[in-house]
Design a protein around this motif. Sequence first.
Motif, PDB file in Angstrom:
ATOM      1  N   PRO A 276       0.807  -1.235   0.000  1.00 58.14           N
ATOM      2  CA  PRO A 276       0.000   0.000   0.000  1.00 58.14           C
ATOM      3  C   PRO A 276       0.831   1.272   0.000  1.00 58.14           C
ATOM      4  CG  PRO A 276      -0.113  -1.097   2.141  1.00 58.14           C
ATOM      5  CD  PRO A 276       0.554  -2.055   1.205  1.00 58.14           C
ATOM      6  N   LYS A 277       1.958   1.271   0.693  1.00 55.11           N
ATOM      7  CA  LYS A 277       2.782   2.485   0.754  1.00 55.11           C
ATOM      8  C   LYS A 277       3.480   2.747  -0.573  1.00 55.11           C
ATOM      9  CE  LYS A 277       3.507   2.401   5.758  1.00 55.11           C
ATOM     10  NZ  LYS A 277       4.468   2.226   6.864  1.00 55.11           N
ATOM     11  N   PHE A 278       3.906   1.692  -1.246  1.00 53.67           N
ATOM     12  CA  PHE A 278       4.571   1.884  -2.539  1.00 53.67           C
ATOM     13  C   PHE A 278       3.558   2.323  -3.592  1.00 53.67           C
ATOM     14  CE2 PHE A 278       6.380   0.382  -6.605  1.00 53.67           C
ATOM     15  CZ  PHE A 278       7.556   1.124  -6.590  1.00 53.67           C
ATOM     16  N   GLU A 279       2.367   1.758  -3.531  1.00 52.80           N
ATOM     17  CA  GLU A 279       1.326   2.155  -4.487  1.00 52.80           C
ATOM     18  C   GLU A 279       0.970   3.632  -4.305  1.00 52.80           C
ATOM     19  OE1 GLU A 279      -1.897  -0.537  -3.842  1.00 52.80           O
ATOM     20  OE2 GLU A 279      -1.024  -2.128  -5.103  1.00 52.80           O
ATOM     21  N   TYR A 280       0.894   4.075  -3.069  1.00 55.14           N
ATOM     22  CA  TYR A 280       0.585   5.482  -2.810  1.00 55.14           C
ATOM     23  C   TYR A 280       1.745   6.365  -3.256  1.00 55.14           C
ATOM     24  CZ  TYR A 280      -1.208   9.616  -0.444  1.00 55.14           C
ATOM     25  OH  TYR A 280      -1.699  10.869  -0.176  1.00 55.14           O
ATOM     26  N   PHE A 281       2.961   5.904  -3.021  1.00 56.90           N
ATOM     27  CA  PHE A 281       4.171   6.641  -3.383  1.00 56.90           C
ATOM     28  C   PHE A 281       4.228   6.884  -4.889  1.00 56.90           C
ATOM     29  CE2 PHE A 281       8.616   6.579  -4.807  1.00 56.90           C
ATOM     30  CZ  PHE A 281       9.180   7.563  -4.011  1.00 56.90           C
ATOM     31  N   CYS A 282       3.959   5.842  -5.656  1.00 53.47           N
ATOM     32  CA  CYS A 282       4.029   5.949  -7.117  1.00 53.47           C
ATOM     33  C   CYS A 282       2.769   6.590  -7.709  1.00 53.47           C
ATOM     34  CB  CYS A 282       4.222   4.575  -7.747  1.00 53.47           C
ATOM     35  SG  CYS A 282       5.802   3.821  -7.381  1.00 53.47           S
ATOM     36  N   GLY A 283       1.599   6.219  -7.172  1.00 54.57           N
ATOM     37  CA  GLY A 283       0.341   6.697  -7.722  1.00 54.57           C
ATOM     38  C   GLY A 283      -0.009   8.108  -7.313  1.00 54.57           C
TER      39      GLY A 283
ATOM     40  N   ILE B 109       1.870   9.837   6.303  1.00 52.41           N
ATOM     41  CA  ILE B 109       2.179  10.032   4.885  1.00 52.41           C
ATOM     42  C   ILE B 109       1.054  10.731   4.126  1.00 52.41           C
ATOM     43  CG2 ILE B 109       2.745   8.864   2.724  1.00 52.41           C
ATOM     44  CD1 ILE B 109       4.065   6.640   4.405  1.00 52.41           C
ATOM     45  N   LYS B 110      -0.158  10.170   4.181  1.00 49.30           N
ATOM     46  CA  LYS B 110      -1.278  10.751   3.424  1.00 49.30           C
ATOM     47  C   LYS B 110      -1.616  12.176   3.852  1.00 49.30           C
ATOM     48  CE  LYS B 110      -3.792   6.616   1.898  1.00 49.30           C
ATOM     49  NZ  LYS B 110      -5.088   5.880   1.962  1.00 49.30           N
ATOM     50  N   PRO B 111      -1.816  12.432   5.162  1.00 50.17           N
ATOM     51  CA  PRO B 111      -2.206  13.792   5.552  1.00 50.17           C
ATOM     52  C   PRO B 111      -1.164  14.844   5.196  1.00 50.17           C
ATOM     53  CG  PRO B 111      -2.003  12.340   7.483  1.00 50.17           C
ATOM     54  CD  PRO B 111      -1.870  11.489   6.284  1.00 50.17           C
ATOM     55  N   ARG B 112       0.100  14.487   5.354  1.00 50.30           N
ATOM     56  CA  ARG B 112       1.129  15.485   5.061  1.00 50.30           C
ATOM     57  C   ARG B 112       1.281  15.709   3.556  1.00 50.30           C
ATOM     58  NH1 ARG B 112       5.874  15.760   9.614  1.00 50.30           N
ATOM     59  NH2 ARG B 112       4.433  16.098  11.364  1.00 50.30           N
ATOM     60  N   HIS B 113       1.175  14.631   2.798  1.00 48.23           N
ATOM     61  CA  HIS B 113       1.246  14.797   1.342  1.00 48.23           C
ATOM     62  C   HIS B 113       0.082  15.657   0.854  1.00 48.23           C
ATOM     63  CE1 HIS B 113       1.380  14.013  -2.925  1.00 48.23           C
ATOM     64  NE2 HIS B 113       0.174  13.463  -2.873  1.00 48.23           N
ATOM     65  N   MET B 114      -1.117  15.416   1.378  1.00 51.84           N
ATOM     66  CA  MET B 114      -2.287  16.175   0.962  1.00 51.84           C
ATOM     67  C   MET B 114      -2.145  17.646   1.323  1.00 51.84           C
ATOM     68  SD  MET B 114      -5.282  13.425   1.941  1.00 51.84           S
ATOM     69  CE  MET B 114      -6.621  14.542   1.515  1.00 51.84           C
ATOM     70  N   GLU B 115      -1.560  17.920   2.485  1.00 53.51           N
ATOM     71  CA  GLU B 115      -1.381  19.313   2.897  1.00 53.51           C
ATOM     72  C   GLU B 115      -0.367  20.016   2.004  1.00 53.51           C
ATOM     73  OE1 GLU B 115      -0.781  21.934   6.973  1.00 53.51           O
ATOM     74  OE2 GLU B 115      -1.134  19.773   7.070  1.00 53.51           O
ATOM     75  N   VAL B 116       0.673  19.280   1.609  1.00 48.70           N
ATOM     76  CA  VAL B 116       1.668  19.857   0.701  1.00 48.70           C
ATOM     77  C   VAL B 116       1.012  20.206  -0.627  1.00 48.70           C
ATOM     78  CG1 VAL B 116       3.718  19.322  -0.688  1.00 48.70           C
ATOM     79  CG2 VAL B 116       3.694  18.759   1.736  1.00 48.70           C
TER      80      VAL B 116
END
Length: 300
Positions: free
Chosen positions: A232-239, A263-270
């Motif tokens: 799941p983390k690699f899929e999110y990383f690439c996708g 990972i998700k909340p911080r990426h979304m905030e960025v």
Amino acid sequence: MAPAGATSLHSSLCNFSPNKPTPIQIPTQLGPKPKSLLQKHPLYTPTHTKLSLDFKEKILCLEIMGVDAGKALSQNPLLRNVSMESIHSIISFLHSKGIQEKDLPRILGMCPKILTSNIKSDLNPVFDFLSQDLKVPDHSFRRVINKCPRLLTSSVQDQLKPALVYLQRLGLRDLSALAYQDSVLLVSSVERTLIPKLKYLEGLGFSKEETRDMVLRCPALLTFSIENNYVPKFEYFCGEMGRKLEELKEFPQYFAFSLENRIKPRHMEVVQSGISHMPLAVMLKSTDEEFKELIKQRTG
């Protein structure tokens, strides 16, 4: 800490001598708790109401030590027939190695198999391994065992030494780190656990040398679940993140962070802040306050 009465009773139960078969008065207030797993154990069904005094002593001794007797019996049925004298010998042996009374609930709760181990052939070799192979001083045995109780239920010849040899060949030669931080790797199967993790990382596109370097920088990579962590983390990383493998090579610790909580909340905030790019290490390692300040600085 157990109350004085419980401590006294524990002492009398766990130090009883077969040469003094004095009946023990078991206080009703120390009976098994209604919601304990013990109540659901097969031995406590209506057809097994006539339990021997020795067995009652055993159950009470475990409960007073802080070990769920029902769970222990379910995980290690051999406890049903082991003698109180044998249990006392093992506990005394652990005490002699620096294990304290307050450590027993967690250690024995996680690994009730310890209570039916053979001191000479099972337990002593583990402490010899810690001393001779990992160079752990006697006064630090407690720290290592508390970190990974499963060491005490692992075969030195079939598990611990082969794992140590493999990890050292891989490049993990810091014995102190293996003893005090990454001891779970020593109780992991080389064929079923360690090698598949390396193969998975190589399958993502990393070379053997790159995979090795990533593991040396973050040994915890060898402990993560492929299905529940890597995939799941690699899929999110690439996708969703659209990032390149090079970033994972530079910051393999990415896999150590929670996907949902970090990972998700911080990426979304960025993304929502309109920031084009933020290095993985900067985005994930910073504290909440530091992260907010980074966002403020880059959008201000």
